[in-house]
Design an enzyme around this catalytic site. Structure first.
Site, mmCIF file in Angstrom:
data_model
loop_
_atom_site.group_PDB
_atom_site.id
_atom_site.type_symbol
_atom_site.label_atom_id
_atom_site.label_comp_id
_atom_site.label_asym_id
_atom_site.label_seq_id
_atom_site.Cartn_x
_atom_site.Cartn_y
_atom_site.Cartn_z
ATOM 1 N N PRO A 183 -3.670 -94.426 -6.073
ATOM 2 C CA PRO A 183 -3.422 -93.637 -7.292
ATOM 3 C C PRO A 183 -3.853 -94.417 -8.529
ATOM 4 O O PRO A 183 -3.792 -95.647 -8.558
ATOM 5 C CB PRO A 183 -1.906 -93.429 -7.281
ATOM 6 C CG PRO A 183 -1.486 -93.680 -5.875
ATOM 7 C CD PRO A 183 -2.437 -94.705 -5.334
ATOM 8 N N CYS A 184 -4.257 -93.692 -9.574
ATOM 9 C CA CYS A 184 -4.733 -94.365 -10.786
ATOM 10 C C CYS A 184 -3.965 -93.929 -12.033
ATOM 11 O O CYS A 184 -4.287 -94.362 -13.131
ATOM 12 C CB CYS A 184 -6.226 -94.078 -11.000
ATOM 13 S SG CYS A 184 -6.600 -92.330 -11.290
#
Length: 423
Positions: A183-184
């Site tokens: 995830p970013c």
């Protein structure tokens, strides 16, 4: 993006894959020219072009139009941002004529196994998959011979189990690749530095796993928008963090349709190694006029009977909803507030990005309904014998989140090329 003289903040934000808040900050800082029209900001075409081609601190002489195409200098491969330093390898001669490989991989955040399937298609040997999503794990376990670990990667006991399974599976063999799509959303900035955020924990766990397992290569996959986050600082932090544990990385954006996936899905792909090899990315196999279309991929399923075991169960819609879907133009969304969800796939082109977004899935271009799980899987390039487990809504999430296997195959072959493992 339609070419016109002035653009709204929302239009610029969507085109540059930035938030509207970021666009307003660029305007306030004087980096992006804008004028007020009736109390609302409008960005002139010339100002947007200047912003796109701003070369502050760069020696690049390349200019781009509003679609990101080079207008002053030819680059050999599409989708290459102006700062990328990429080595491209031609896979044409090996794509359909693969030799077996002794190279091995593990897949962190593997989901249902799109990237794992692609790496297997490239000849690599799967060792273990890891994810917290229970139904995705059921799918993974059904479709792969190697083990799957279900659990929260941040928990020491889960991580230890993962390591033990890998060691047992390798049986003394070397680990070649660790792959993972993290995830970013958690990256943020204070002053001039990227600060900690609880949502960054999974990225940090991936770093820790790579540092512990020390594979030859590492592959990170993420959404295209990561490249523009915080003006590119997130991308540079990832490159720097991996360099600090011994991996030199190269990164670029790849379009799945370039590798015979019937979908214009773009993903940023980091490839790094710690053994002094040159990192390669796969050169496109086909040109846009050769893309596999939606119709070619799912046309035969129009008259296919409902088949739960084949993941082909059409959704029942009300007559009103069916009429709305039938009237929706191809390439557009059923709802004005959505840019990606409820979008109708074009029949005679490669599909728009396949996704499941809080119930909003892609609309069939010929039938008044959303796509079935099998149709989505076809547009993601999953083979028909890859069966998804769990209730239908969970199947759709698994498919929408997956890396297209044929894109994964191209990445796997590029890594084999880097390692000198292709005949």
């Amino acid at each position: 993006m339609e070419i016109k003289d002035y653009y709204t903040i929302a239009e610029v934000a969507e085109h540059l894959t930035l938030s509207q808040k970021s666009i307003r900050r660029y305007i306030a800082a004087g980096h992006l020219g804008a004028v007020k029209v009736g109390g609302n900001y409008r960005i002139p075409k010339s100002a947007l072009e200047h912003f796109i081609n701003d070369k502050s601190g760069s020696e690049s002489a390349v200019n781009y139009d509003l679609f990101g195409n080079v207008v002053e200098e030819h680059l050999p491969v599409r989708n290459t941002p102006k700062y990328d330093l990429i080595n491209w390898c031609d896979l044409t001669n090996v794509w359909d004529n693969l030799s077996e490989s002794e190279m091995t991989f593990v897949d962190c955040f593997c989901g249902a196994g799109g990237l794992s399937k692609g790496l297997e298609m490239a000849g690599l040997q799967g060792i273990c998959g890891l994810d917290w999503f229970r139904e995705a794990g059921m799918t993974y376990s059904r479709n792969f011979k190697h083990p799957f670990v279900n659990g929260d990667i941040t928990k020491p006991e889960v991580k230890q189990l993962f390591y033990e399974v890998i060691e047992n599976q390798l049986q003394g063999k070397h680990l070649s690749v660790v792959a993972g799509g993290f995830p970013c959303q958690g990256f943020s900035m204070a002053g001039n530095r990227i600060v900690d955020d609880p949502r960054n924990s999974l990225y940090k766990e991936l770093l820790e796993i790579v540092d512990y397992l020390k594979p030859d290569f590492v592959v990170c996959e993420n959404v295209k928008g990561l490249r523009s986050m915080l003006g590119g600082m997130v991308e540079q932090k990832i490159i720097s963090d991996f360099r600090n544990i011994g991996y030199e990385m190269n990164v670029t954006t790849l379009c799945a349709a370039d590798y015979t996936v019937p979908q214009k899905r773009e993903r940023v792909i980091f490839i790094g190694n710690r053994i002094g090899k040159r990192n390669y990315h796969p050169q496109p196999l086909i040109s846009p006029d050769e893309y596999v279309t939606t119709g070619q991929a799912i046309g035969d399923l129009i008259d296919h009977p409902e088949d739960k075991d084949f993941n082909h169960v059409p959704t029942r819609h009300t007559p009103e909803m069916q009429a709305r879907m039938a009237a929706c133009p191809e390439g557009q969304s059923l709802y004005k507030g959505y840019s990606d969800a409820w979008k109708k796939c074009p029949w005679n082109e490669a599909s728009c990005t396949i996704k499941e977004n809080h119930g909003g899935v892609n609309v069939h271009p010929r039938l008044p309904r959303v796509l079935t799980a099998r149709e989505m899987a076809r547009l993601q390039s999953f083979p028909d014998d890859f069966i998804f487990e769990g209730p239908k809504n969970k199947q759709l999430v698994q498919i929408g989140n997956a890396v297209p296997p044929l894109l994964g195959k191209a990445i796997g072959l590029a890594i084999r090329h880097s390692a000198g493992d292709l005949q």
